[in-house]
Design a protein around this motif. Structure first.
Motif, PDB file in Angstrom:
ATOM      1  N   THR A  12     -84.914 -58.298 -94.748  1.00 11.47           N
ATOM      2  CA  THR A  12     -84.790 -59.488 -93.917  1.00 11.47           C
ATOM      3  C   THR A  12     -86.178 -59.793 -93.367  1.00 11.47           C
ATOM      4  OG1 THR A  12     -84.379 -58.245 -91.897  1.00 11.47           O
ATOM      5  CG2 THR A  12     -82.439 -58.823 -93.245  1.00 11.47           C
ATOM      6  N   GLN A  14     -87.075 -59.857 -90.294  1.00  9.08           N
ATOM      7  CA  GLN A  14     -87.398 -58.907 -89.224  1.00  9.08           C
ATOM      8  C   GLN A  14     -87.794 -57.547 -89.786  1.00  9.08           C
ATOM      9  OE1 GLN A  14     -87.577 -59.550 -85.741  1.00  9.08           O
ATOM     10  NE2 GLN A  14     -88.716 -57.646 -85.990  1.00  9.08           N
ATOM     11  N   GLN A  17     -91.247 -57.813 -91.238  1.00 10.83           N
ATOM     12  CA  GLN A  17     -92.234 -57.858 -90.161  1.00 10.83           C
ATOM     13  C   GLN A  17     -92.448 -56.475 -89.561  1.00 10.83           C
ATOM     14  OE1 GLN A  17     -91.432 -60.900 -87.208  1.00 10.83           O
ATOM     15  NE2 GLN A  17     -92.567 -59.776 -85.650  1.00 10.83           N
ATOM     16  N   ASP A  18     -91.371 -55.741 -89.322  1.00  3.62           N
ATOM     17  CA  ASP A  18     -91.483 -54.389 -88.767  1.00  3.62           C
ATOM     18  C   ASP A  18     -92.244 -53.471 -89.712  1.00  3.62           C
ATOM     19  OD1 ASP A  18     -90.058 -55.247 -86.554  1.00  3.62           O
ATOM     20  OD2 ASP A  18     -88.207 -54.184 -87.095  1.00  3.62           O
ATOM     21  N   ASP A  63     -86.840 -49.745 -79.792  1.00  6.54           N
ATOM     22  CA  ASP A  63     -87.019 -50.961 -80.588  1.00  6.54           C
ATOM     23  C   ASP A  63     -88.310 -50.956 -81.402  1.00  6.54           C
ATOM     24  OD1 ASP A  63     -84.647 -52.099 -79.666  1.00  6.54           O
ATOM     25  OD2 ASP A  63     -85.637 -53.044 -77.943  1.00  6.54           O
TER      26      ASP A  63
END
Length: 175
Positions: A12, A14, A17-18, A63
């Motif tokens: 995904t 996200q 990006q992570d 997180d």
């Protein structure tokens, strides 16, 4: 410190990006080299995500993404085997293997087994009998290869250097 390990078979926005954030942090001292640029990694990652059996384990402390391990299945016809410096033994590529393409852990989480835990988590759900990876034998003055040897890997071949990459040791072990 509680590390949560999450499995992904696609990326995904996200997750991508992570992963890129962790990669940039882990490889920060090398980002000036063409093969290690974030853009070069992102291009390789795009190819790898589309390869058969792609799987990513991404580690989080709360997180914050703190590390990753990913790979995919390679079989006899895969270009992975065609880049070897020396011929492989007859029948060596007859059964599919898991090729780990990248493992990386941010500095504050190194030295406590986090990389090994992500590695083992990646292998836990796989059906391949063997796993392989490539490592720069000079990385960490040989310490990185020594870590993989302590995990049961043994060097079996090498990959000739490309203009943007050093010669890599090809290592293998039973799953």
């Amino acid at each position: 410190m509680t590390i949560e390990l999450r499995h992904h078979t696609d990326l995904t926005a996200q997750v991508n990006q992570d992963l890129l954030a962790v990669y940039a942090d882990v490889r920060a001292p090398l980002l000036h080299l063409a093969n290690y640029r974030v853009e070069a990694f992102a291009e390789r990652l795009d190819r790898h995500v589309g390869d058969p059996g792609f799987e990513l384990v991404l580690g989080y402390d709360g997180d914050l993404p703190i590390g990753y391990a990913y790979g995919n299945t390679v079989d006899a016809g895969d270009r992975y085997w065609k880049r070897m410096a020396e011929p492989l033994p007859e029948g060596f590529t007859n059964t599919p293997v898991l090729a780990i393409k990248e493992i990386g852990v941010r500095t504050p989480w190194r030295g406590n087994g986090t990389a090994r835990r992500m590695h083992d988590e990646l292998l836990a759900r796989r059906s391949e009998d063997r796993v392989t990876l490539m490592v720069n034998p000079l990385a960490g003055d040989g310490k990185v290869q020594a870590v993989y040897e302590s995990w049961g890997y043994r060097a079996i071949n090498s990959q000739p250097p490309s203009p943007d990459s050093p010669r890599l040791a090809v290592m293998v072990r039973p799953r």
